[in-house]
Design an enzyme around this catalytic site. Sequence first.
Site, PDB file in Angstrom:
ATOM      1  N   GLU A 389       0.852  -1.198   0.000  1.00  0.00           N
ATOM      2  CA  GLU A 389       0.000   0.000   0.000  1.00  0.00           C
ATOM      3  C   GLU A 389       0.877   1.234   0.000  1.00  0.00           C
ATOM      4  O   GLU A 389       1.805   1.326   0.811  1.00  0.00           O
ATOM      5  CB  GLU A 389      -0.866   0.084   1.261  1.00  0.00           C
TER       6      GLU A 389
HETATM    7  C1  NOJ Z   1      -4.295   1.394   5.443  1.00  0.00           C
HETATM    8  C2  NOJ Z   1      -5.482   0.501   5.288  1.00  0.00           C
HETATM    9  O1  NOJ Z   1      -5.032  -0.808   5.144  1.00  0.00           O
HETATM   10  C3  NOJ Z   1      -6.368   0.850   4.100  1.00  0.00           C
HETATM   11  O2  NOJ Z   1      -7.505   0.071   4.152  1.00  0.00           O
HETATM   12  C4  NOJ Z   1      -6.674   2.320   4.110  1.00  0.00           C
HETATM   13  O3  NOJ Z   1      -7.500   2.659   3.010  1.00  0.00           O
HETATM   14  C5  NOJ Z   1      -5.372   3.084   4.067  1.00  0.00           C
HETATM   15  N1  NOJ Z   1      -4.598   2.761   5.247  1.00  0.00           N
HETATM   16  C6  NOJ Z   1      -5.569   4.595   4.033  1.00  0.00           C
HETATM   17  O4  NOJ Z   1      -6.101   5.033   5.228  1.00  0.00           O
END
Ligand code: NOJ
Length: 560
Positions: A389
């Site tokens: 991410e």
């Molecule tokens: C981490 C989380 O895993 C994800 O679900 C979220 O959208 C992002 N942070 C942004 O807040």
Amino acid sequence: MLPPRCAVQVCHVLVLVLCMSAAEDFDWTKNDRSSFYYGTFPAGFSWGAGSSAYQTEGAWDKDGKGLSIWDVFSHKKGRVLRNDTGDSSGEGYYKVKDDVSLMNELKLNHYRFSISWPRLIPTGIKSDHINEKGIQHYNGLIDHLLANKITPIVTLYHWDLPQVLQEKYGGWQNASIVSHFNDFANLCFEKFGNRVKYWTTFNNPWSVAVEGYETGEHAPGLKMHGTGAYRTAHNIIKAHAKVWHTYDTQWRGKQNGMVGISLSGDWGEPVDINNHKDIEAAERYVQFYLGWFATPIFHGDYPQEKSYIKGTCDFLGIGHFTTRYITQKNYPASRGGGSYFTDRDLAELVDPRWPDPGSEWLYSVPWGFRRLLNFVKAQYGNPMLYVTENGVSEKMMCTELCDDWRIKYYRDYINEMLKAIKDGVNVRGYTAWSLVDKFEWDEGYSERFGLYYVDFKNKNKPRYAKASVQYYKRIISSNGFPNQREVETWKRRAIETCSSSNQLLAAEEQRSTAANILRLIHDPLTSHMEMVTEIVVPTVCTLCILLSAVFLMFLLRRRN
Ligand code: NOJ
């Protein structure tokens, strides 16, 4: 033509320059936080985008799905901004084909998504009932991805615990969860493991522990200061290890895949790099985030289950968004009262110059990313890493597809990741967060992380490419940043294409607002409040402003 001696000298100088720049390649960029590094990623580097089930699927009560703690939490008034819920979100459940075509447009190598546990096992307990329709759904998604040459990277737990497990046993507070989660994981390996080769057990367990069971901002919304987070984390670590062993002993031989975990971590930089208390506090910040989970998993430094937990990670997923400056806090001992935060004993600061376009907590600090990646390399023996991410949100309520700040965020963060790879960090892939706009947990739909804009007001939930799509696409097709001349044209081109899409979307939104007004007129039973807040109040305000302007002009004229 150059005389031969001169040519030799020129060559000599050129060779010297080349040698120096190769030798200085890394040092040149190391301490300079703002420099940009032109270069490409190793061949085979995997580019992707991500999502999670509750945030994108919608269809919360369709086709036999059971309730999750997020269904229940978001339906309680006051827990989520504007009482938004993920009930329908972007309708990802029904839009597999559309979303895969967005991935094709980007030419993604992988897509990261999560499986909803209660969609597969409605109560969370495998012996109760398995929902075939849920299995069919993920089969369809996986097959469609593979048919399009997109590798699925699948998360088993992205926060949507079956509600029954919370009610019956206290969810992650109870050690019995370990075997229920293992049964669920085993089912996923059995049904999908012939095609899925990258599994992560948990997404960001820090958040589950701290926000779910300590501060209560997230589902299940419990405020068990000083115990909730620790007990949750303990059971998560054990559950992760168990699932890894299950895969290792029962499936690895046949399926040949990998099981990792996706940990999130902000980088913590000491406020004063000459003050050892600040240095220690910054180290604690990162350890309380990432080390909490990574240390037992990589080093086995954990009571009782040391050898069982040690080494249970085939690759490590890293979720990273932002950085903080850290200083020692010195909580008075008497005031502590025991909580994760007093135990950490530090204060977080931000530089007011850091850009923060969207979420309150998300400052863009690209150099922190490189430091975090180097930290992971140094602490855990340079494991195989996938960035699971990374991305940035916007808070804008109006339509904005020309997201130049997101372009800058991606450009600079991806560039820092490239520098980290040059430092020797073993990063194999990158996942932009997120593919489409979605439900942003307790912030509802107010924060948009997507590369694609979703018009949530339109019942068809259409997607529109933001400018960052064009930019990310270029990074992917060039496998990095080939040279300054070329890279500089990318942003201009991306912004050019988005302004026409912006107009298109604005027109479409006007059309759907008009349709909504007509619907309200024709359906007098529709919420009176909706009518008042969405139409009457703005119309009266606009009229008042207009009348005051006319009145002012009238007065001015009379004076003259
Ligand atoms: C981490 C989380 O895993 C994800 O679900 C979220 O959208 C992002 N942070 C942004 O807040």
